[in-house]
Design an enzyme around this catalytic site. Structure first.
Site, PDB file in Angstrom:
ATOM      1  N   CYS A  71       0.843  -1.194   0.000  1.00 51.32           N
ATOM      2  CA  CYS A  71       0.000   0.000   0.000  1.00 51.32           C
ATOM      3  C   CYS A  71       0.881   1.248   0.000  1.00 51.32           C
ATOM      4  O   CYS A  71       1.751   1.397   0.853  1.00 51.32           O
ATOM      5  CB  CYS A  71      -0.894  -0.006   1.226  1.00 51.32           C
ATOM      6  SG  CYS A  71      -1.832   1.506   1.391  1.00 51.32           S
ATOM      7  N   CYS A  77      -1.352   6.194   6.871  1.00 50.35           N
ATOM      8  CA  CYS A  77      -2.647   5.687   7.318  1.00 50.35           C
ATOM      9  C   CYS A  77      -2.545   5.076   8.714  1.00 50.35           C
ATOM     10  O   CYS A  77      -3.357   5.381   9.591  1.00 50.35           O
ATOM     11  CB  CYS A  77      -3.164   4.670   6.312  1.00 50.35           C
ATOM     12  SG  CYS A  77      -4.546   3.700   6.890  1.00 50.35           S
ATOM     13  N   CYS A  80      -2.435  -0.383   9.030  1.00 49.97           N
ATOM     14  CA  CYS A  80      -1.662  -1.629   8.908  1.00 49.97           C
ATOM     15  C   CYS A  80      -0.307  -1.409   9.549  1.00 49.97           C
ATOM     16  O   CYS A  80       0.641  -1.020   8.886  1.00 49.97           O
ATOM     17  CB  CYS A  80      -1.453  -1.985   7.437  1.00 49.97           C
ATOM     18  SG  CYS A  80      -2.945  -2.439   6.575  1.00 49.97           S
ATOM     19  N   CYS A 163      -8.261   0.509  -0.592  1.00 52.18           N
ATOM     20  CA  CYS A 163      -7.599  -0.044   0.588  1.00 52.18           C
ATOM     21  C   CYS A 163      -7.405  -1.526   0.324  1.00 52.18           C
ATOM     22  O   CYS A 163      -8.354  -2.232  -0.014  1.00 52.18           O
ATOM     23  CB  CYS A 163      -8.457   0.158   1.823  1.00 52.18           C
ATOM     24  SG  CYS A 163      -7.888  -0.826   3.221  1.00 52.18           S
ATOM     25  N   TYR A 330     -21.171 -12.783  26.247  1.00 57.39           N
ATOM     26  CA  TYR A 330     -20.694 -11.763  25.290  1.00 57.39           C
ATOM     27  C   TYR A 330     -21.035 -12.239  23.871  1.00 57.39           C
ATOM     28  O   TYR A 330     -20.179 -12.303  22.996  1.00 57.39           O
ATOM     29  CB  TYR A 330     -19.190 -11.523  25.414  1.00 57.39           C
ATOM     30  CG  TYR A 330     -18.702 -11.287  26.819  1.00 57.39           C
ATOM     31  CD1 TYR A 330     -18.582  -9.988  27.320  1.00 57.39           C
ATOM     32  CD2 TYR A 330     -18.372 -12.349  27.653  1.00 57.39           C
ATOM     33  CE1 TYR A 330     -18.142  -9.767  28.616  1.00 57.39           C
ATOM     34  CE2 TYR A 330     -17.941 -12.142  28.952  1.00 57.39           C
ATOM     35  CZ  TYR A 330     -17.818 -10.847  29.431  1.00 57.39           C
ATOM     36  OH  TYR A 330     -17.371 -10.640  30.699  1.00 57.39           O
ATOM     37  N   GLU A 351     -25.700 -10.781  26.191  1.00 58.91           N
ATOM     38  CA  GLU A 351     -25.022  -9.689  25.484  1.00 58.91           C
ATOM     39  C   GLU A 351     -25.546  -8.360  26.027  1.00 58.91           C
ATOM     40  O   GLU A 351     -26.732  -8.205  26.289  1.00 58.91           O
ATOM     41  CB  GLU A 351     -25.322  -9.844  23.978  1.00 58.91           C
ATOM     42  CG  GLU A 351     -25.141  -8.614  23.124  1.00 58.91           C
ATOM     43  CD  GLU A 351     -23.709  -8.082  23.080  1.00 58.91           C
ATOM     44  OE1 GLU A 351     -22.767  -8.881  22.963  1.00 58.91           O
ATOM     45  OE2 GLU A 351     -23.553  -6.855  23.186  1.00 58.91           O
ATOM     46  N   ASP A 410     -16.595 -14.642  24.905  1.00 50.04           N
ATOM     47  CA  ASP A 410     -15.911 -13.925  23.806  1.00 50.04           C
ATOM     48  C   ASP A 410     -15.957 -12.432  24.145  1.00 50.04           C
ATOM     49  O   ASP A 410     -16.633 -11.660  23.471  1.00 50.04           O
ATOM     50  CB  ASP A 410     -16.630 -14.231  22.481  1.00 50.04           C
ATOM     51  CG  ASP A 410     -15.951 -13.577  21.283  1.00 50.04           C
ATOM     52  OD1 ASP A 410     -14.852 -13.006  21.445  1.00 50.04           O
ATOM     53  OD2 ASP A 410     -16.520 -13.643  20.180  1.00 50.04           O
ATOM     54  N   CYS A 437      -9.689 -11.399  22.123  1.00 49.00           N
ATOM     55  CA  CYS A 437      -9.039 -10.524  21.140  1.00 49.00           C
ATOM     56  C   CYS A 437      -7.908  -9.747  21.796  1.00 49.00           C
ATOM     57  O   CYS A 437      -7.383  -8.796  21.218  1.00 49.00           O
ATOM     58  CB  CYS A 437     -10.060  -9.598  20.492  1.00 49.00           C
ATOM     59  SG  CYS A 437     -11.024  -8.647  21.667  1.00 49.00           S
TER      60      CYS A 437
HETATM   61  N1  SAH Z   1     -19.256 -13.493  19.753  1.00 49.72           N
HETATM   62  C1  SAH Z   1     -19.788 -12.280  19.231  1.00 49.72           C
HETATM   63  C2  SAH Z   1     -18.888 -11.077  19.325  1.00 49.72           C
HETATM   64  C3  SAH Z   1     -18.321 -10.755  20.637  1.00 49.72           C
HETATM   65  S1  SAH Z   1     -17.550  -9.193  20.680  1.00 49.72           S
HETATM   66  C4  SAH Z   1     -20.131 -12.419  17.788  1.00 49.72           C
HETATM   67  O1  SAH Z   1     -19.485 -13.152  17.091  1.00 49.72           O
HETATM   68  O2  SAH Z   1     -21.029 -11.740  17.337  1.00 49.72           O
HETATM   69  C5  SAH Z   1     -17.823  -8.805  22.372  1.00 49.72           C
HETATM   70  C6  SAH Z   1     -19.259  -8.497  22.691  1.00 49.72           C
HETATM   71  O3  SAH Z   1     -19.369  -8.305  24.091  1.00 49.72           O
HETATM   72  C7  SAH Z   1     -19.797  -7.248  22.053  1.00 49.72           C
HETATM   73  O4  SAH Z   1     -20.947  -7.579  21.350  1.00 49.72           O
HETATM   74  C8  SAH Z   1     -20.128  -6.323  23.237  1.00 49.72           C
HETATM   75  O5  SAH Z   1     -21.273  -5.543  23.020  1.00 49.72           O
HETATM   76  C9  SAH Z   1     -20.355  -7.314  24.343  1.00 49.72           C
HETATM   77  N2  SAH Z   1     -20.139  -6.862  25.735  1.00 49.72           N
HETATM   78  C10 SAH Z   1     -19.254  -5.946  26.189  1.00 49.72           C
HETATM   79  N3  SAH Z   1     -19.264  -5.906  27.535  1.00 49.72           N
HETATM   80  C11 SAH Z   1     -20.182  -6.826  27.947  1.00 49.72           C
HETATM   81  C12 SAH Z   1     -20.625  -7.276  29.226  1.00 49.72           C
HETATM   82  N4  SAH Z   1     -20.133  -6.748  30.353  1.00 49.72           N
HETATM   83  N5  SAH Z   1     -21.558  -8.236  29.277  1.00 49.72           N
HETATM   84  C13 SAH Z   1     -22.056  -8.788  28.150  1.00 49.72           C
HETATM   85  N6  SAH Z   1     -21.676  -8.403  26.905  1.00 49.72           N
HETATM   86  C14 SAH Z   1     -20.741  -7.436  26.805  1.00 49.72           C
END
Ligand code: SAH
Length: 480
Positions: A71, A77, A80, A163, A330, A351, A410, A437
């Site tokens: 790029c 930017c 990356c 991009c 999550y 969530e 997650d 992540c």
């Molecule tokens: N597994 C999900 C993505 C998870 S990303 C998918 O694939 O769609 C993390 C998620 O946690 C986000 O959606 C965010 O809104 C949520 N989140 C953040 N803090 C939280 C909490 N304290 N309790 C529950 N969910 C939460």
């Protein structure tokens, strides 16, 4: 050593943000734009007590891991951070990042990590993997309409026609919008004055369906010359949804609340396939797929191919036979929950964002899935509430809610709340699958779970965001 001093050093490591790390004069320096293996002449930009920051003035001996970034604007930017590093080395850097976090922050013995950690799962082609792009509109010095990206840490737009992380389709769409703006004298939004109409052009692409969505984010109540815009966009192959979103606020938040569809459907459809994933195999596609409706506001994983590998591994680690009760904490729009539901008796998703749960429920319905229930709220509040209900005389939660077989989490970068971990331990599931992540918070949380009676079974990193420093990890824990 003072600010602006020039000095030579060898880069022996790379930091969490992709910066080069070297030592000089008894101090550690974090050197912007340097690659591991380089020998550079650097200029000090900030000096602290026993460390400092510097930037590259000249690469004296380039690292053998350096490649020419594809790029042309990669430096300005900043999206990356490690494009100048060969992809092989990028993967090694990410694998190390996870390994080091588990050892240094999690306190796991090196030997144990070596036994439990599988090789990182990389992409076949680490470019053009993103299914979503948001380009800000602005003007150049001569007043011409431009679209592009914000330069690193600024709100100055660098014109970018293409991009390399995004799909090729983006370019034709941007050109069409730009010429429509020029022809009808539609002004781009100016952040400083709050004047002008077009703020962002949001584009989404369904990798499996090839459907395209364009949403213009505008600072106004309606879109002028809408028919003319539609006439330009509609012929683009795959165009499925054209809309505008109203955002009149002086804010960094891209989307406003209200979206108006002006052509086609208000969403695009995409599928996430389950992939075969016995350790070390090739993640071959299977026939099982979950359909998703994605609107401009929906959260959706941006790298669908790697997401399939990541979530298929999470499902594999959950070790389901069809009889289990599973919590998916999550859960977002329920991507993992709906995957799990294929092999579980019952799945409960939690969530914090209500709109995501609306989407999750709609997606369950779209796929005819009936063994998933979703709850809006914070994981660290929803779970304790069920315990409170169980000990009160009121409505009793189902027994399996308090004693699930598997818990999947997650969380966002900050990891799980301490209260959430505490309840997870109290529930004593056979297995916990942690999708992360952020290696640092993952390591911190794994320490708590392992001190609470769980053992590391498997750790596997995934590259969801090639050319950037981000890395995702899936961990399987079992009760001992
Ligand atoms: N597994 C999900 C993505 C998870 S990303 C998918 O694939 O769609 C993390 C998620 O946690 C986000 O959606 C965010 O809104 C949520 N989140 C953040 N803090 C939280 C909490 N304290 N309790 C529950 N969910 C939460």
């Amino acid at each position: 050593m003072q600010k602006n001093d020039l000095f030579e050093l060898s880069i022996i490591d790379m930091g969490a943000g992709g910066e080069g790390i070297g030592r000089y004069d008894g101090m550690t320096f974090f050197v912007k734009d340097a690659c591991i293996g380089d020998v550079v002449r650097a200029r000090a930009t900030k000096i602290k007590k026993n460390y400092g920051y510097a930037r590259v003035e000249e690469v004296l001996t380039p690292s053998t891991f350096r490649v020419t970034p594809k790029c042309p604007v990669y430096k300005q930017c900043g999206g990356c951070q490690i494009q100048a590093l060969s992809y092989e080395k990028q993967l090694e850097y990410k694998q190390e990042k996870v390994r080091n976090a588990l050892i240094r922050i999690g306190g796991f013995p090196e030997k144990e990590i070596e036994r439990k950690m599988l090789p990182i799962v990389g992409m076949e082609t680490p470019f053009r993997y993103r299914n979503k792009a948001q380009f800000p509109a602005g003007k150049d010095k001569d007043g011409n309409v431009i679209t592009g990206f914000y330069a690193a840490r600024t709100h100055h737009i660098i014109p970018v026609e293409d991009c390399l992380l995004g799909v090729e389709e983006n370019r034709g769409i941007l050109n069409a919008v730009q010429s429509w703006m020029t022809e009808h004298r539609i002004s781009p939004y100016d952040e400083r004055t709050g004047e002008g109409l077009v703020r962002h052009i949001l584009i989404r692409y369904g990798f499996t369906t090839k459907e395209l969505m364009v949403c213009l984010v505008i600072n106004g109540a309606r879109l002028p010359f809408a028919e003319e815009l539609i006439a330009l966009l509609k012929p683009i192959s795959g165009m499925t949804s054209i809309s505008y979103n109203i955002n009149p606020f002086q804010t960094n938040v891209i989307l406003g609340e209200k979206t108006e569809c002006i052509w086609g459907l208000p969403y695009i459809t995409d599928y996430i396939h389950l992939r075969a994933c016995k350790d070390g195999d090739d993640f071959a596609l299977t026939d099982t797929a979950i359909a998703y409706h994605i609107s401009p506001q929906s959260f959706y994983q941006v790298n669908p191919v790697q997401t399939e590998k990541l979530y298929s591994t999470a499902l594999e680690y959950a070790g389901l036979t069809g009889k289990e009760c599973v919590w998916d904490l999550y859960c977002g729009i329920g991507t993992i929950s709906l995957f799990l539901s294929q092999r579980a008796k019952q799945v409960y998703g939690v969530e914090a964002v209500p709109q995501a749960i609306e989407d999750a429920k709609a997606n369950a319905k779209l796929n005819g899935i009936t063994n998933v229930r979703f709850f809006v709220g914070k994981a660290e509040e929803v779970l304790p509430d069920f315990y409170a209900q169980a000990s009160s005389s009121q409505k009793q939660p189902e027994a399996d809610m308090l004693r699930p077989d598997v818990i999947v989490v997650d969380p966002p970068r900050k990891g799980c709340d301490g209260k959430c971990l505490e309840v997870m331990l109290r529930m004593q599931p056979q297995r916990i699958v942690y999708v992360s992540c952020d290696p640092a918070t993952l390591a911190r949380d794994l320490r708590v779970l392992c001190d609470g009676g769980y053992a590391l079974e498997k750790v596997r990193a995934f590259d969801q965001f090639g050319q950037t420093v981000h890395v995702e990890t899936v961990v399987c824990l079992s009760k001992f």
